[in-house]
Enzyme design. Structure first.
Site, short mmCIF file in Angstrom:
data_model
loop_
_atom_site.label_atom_id
_atom_site.label_comp_id
_atom_site.label_asym_id
_atom_site.label_seq_id
_atom_site.Cartn_x
_atom_site.Cartn_y
_atom_site.Cartn_z
N SER A 118 0.83 -1.21 0.00
CA SER A 118 0.00 0.00 0.00
C SER A 118 0.86 1.26 0.00
O SER A 118 1.94 1.26 0.60
CB SER A 118 -0.85 0.00 1.27
OG SER A 118 -1.45 1.26 1.46
N TYR A 141 -1.44 0.13 10.29
CA TYR A 141 -1.76 -0.53 9.02
C TYR A 141 -0.59 -0.39 8.03
O TYR A 141 -0.09 -1.39 7.50
CB TYR A 141 -3.05 0.07 8.41
CG TYR A 141 -3.23 -0.36 6.98
CD1 TYR A 141 -3.59 -1.66 6.68
CD2 TYR A 141 -2.99 0.53 5.92
CE1 TYR A 141 -3.71 -2.08 5.36
CE2 TYR A 141 -3.12 0.13 4.61
CZ TYR A 141 -3.47 -1.18 4.33
OH TYR A 141 -3.57 -1.58 3.02
N LYS A 145 2.32 -3.30 6.45
CA LYS A 145 2.63 -3.53 5.03
C LYS A 145 4.13 -3.39 4.79
O LYS A 145 4.72 -4.17 4.03
CB LYS A 145 1.84 -2.55 4.15
CG LYS A 145 0.35 -2.83 4.13
CD LYS A 145 0.05 -4.16 3.45
CE LYS A 145 -1.40 -4.53 3.44
NZ LYS A 145 -1.67 -5.84 2.82
#
Ligand code: UDP
Length: 325
Positions: A118, A141, A145
């Site tokens: 991402s 988050y 990643k």
């Protein structure tokens, strides 16, 4: 090719699984079916499994049994706010799954991986962002990643893993109405929600250093994103490594322009209301997509209008389905 797709019943995963099957590849989906649904991928075998913990042995058996050549890994949690509230769980899910998968791949001698990363790894970087930009995620988050990418890179230094990590920018739209994202908590669905409730869409800040003062993002159609996975799978380098690739359009759209497009597509009489800036929003985040184009020849084909129209058609499809059930 024979491809194992984790999270293949989810939003981007189902678009990709269908494309792979349509071009004649064998597809095996592994999905916990918590947010995904097997209805999205008719005719494609699904093994119901959350792979975050202790799944390596079972994954290895599946890879051997189905003679898998390559893995595309989508299965993950993706809500930024939730990742702030439950960081350990996000690491367990988003990094644990990659660890289990890599253990299984090494043991089953599966050496090709495309990983769903991402642009959240870039954190507050602003402007046109190349893959060389420093990665400083500002929420758990994005951090999961980045750590997963690092784990993949470490494996590629240890055994002959040929991987690519695709850093998606703002993904939206639907290839067909039944494949729309029903879990998304971002600008387009939030505006639809407001409009459906006869409330004005909200613009968080119009005093940024951008052409119209509102934030700029790179919106890319989910069908283009799905297509990018096939393109990458076909050209994974022959040398071990983890190729990091931005997946976007290279074109910025302001929040104001996006909200105007949404009001038009929904034929709404409402107008946008400007509110305070939202904490942590960079002014402009646009992907430099040259590396992906040079490596694969891929570039995005769909416009912002296509994204908004298809997202709206999908929302209407799900509303009609809910009303009739
Ligand atoms: N945004 C907005 N109003 C909303 C939701 C989002 O103005 O109701 C803005 C948000 O501040 C950001 C942009 O839209 O500048 C894209 O936000 P989103 O959450 O969709 O994606 P992000 O780029 O933050 O991952």
């Amino acid at each position: 090719m024979r491809v194992l797709v984790t999270g293949g019943a989810g939003y981007i995963g189902a678009h990709t699984s269908r494309l792979l099957a349509a071009r004649g590849d064998y597809v095996l989906v592994v999905d916990d079916l918590v947010t995904g649904s097997a209805d999205r991928i008719p005719g494609i075998p699904v093994v119901t499994l959350n792979i975050a913990n202790g799944s390596a042995e079972q994954l290895e058996s599946l890879m051997r049994e189905h003679r898998i050549d390559a893995v595309i890994h989508f299965a993950a949690q993706k809500q930024v706010g939730e990742s702030v509230a439950k960081p350990a769980w996000y690491y367990e899910q988003n990094v644990g799954s990659v660890a289990q998968l890599l253990l299984a791949m090494e043991r089953a001698s599966v050496h090709k991986l495309v990983f769903s990363s991402s642009a959240a790894v870039y954190g507050e970087a602003s402007g046109i962002i190349t893959e060389e930009a420093s990665a400083n995620p500002i929420n758990p988050y994005g951090a999961t990643k980045l750590v997963a990418e690092q784990l993949i890179s470490a494996c590629a230094r240890s055994w002959p893993l040929r991987a690519a990590s695709l850093r998606y920018f703002n993904v939206g739209g639907a290839g067909v109405p039944e494949l729309g994202d029903t879990q998304a908590l971002n600008l387009i669905p939030i505006c639809f929600e407001q409009i459906a409730a006869h409330k004005s869409p909200l613009i968080f800040g119009d005093d940024y250093d951008t052409a119209d003062g509102t934030c700029v993002r790179d919106y890319v159609h989910v069908s283009d994103v799905a297509d990018a996975h096939l393109a990458v799978l076909d050209v994974l380098p022959s040398e071990p490594g983890n190729e990091v690739l931005n997946i976007g359009t290279g074109i910025g759209t302001s929040v104001r322009d996006m909200v105007d497009a949404i009001l038009e597509v929904t034929a709404s009489e409402l107008s946008a209301e400007v509110r305070e800036r939202r904490a942590g929003d960079p002014a402009a985040v646009v992907g430099a997509v040259d590396r992906m184009r040079e490596l694969t020849g891929w570039s995005a084909r769909y416009s912002v209008a296509d994204i908004v129209e298809s997202a709206w058609a999908s929302r209407q499809y799900f509303e009609a389905r809910a009303a009739s059930s």
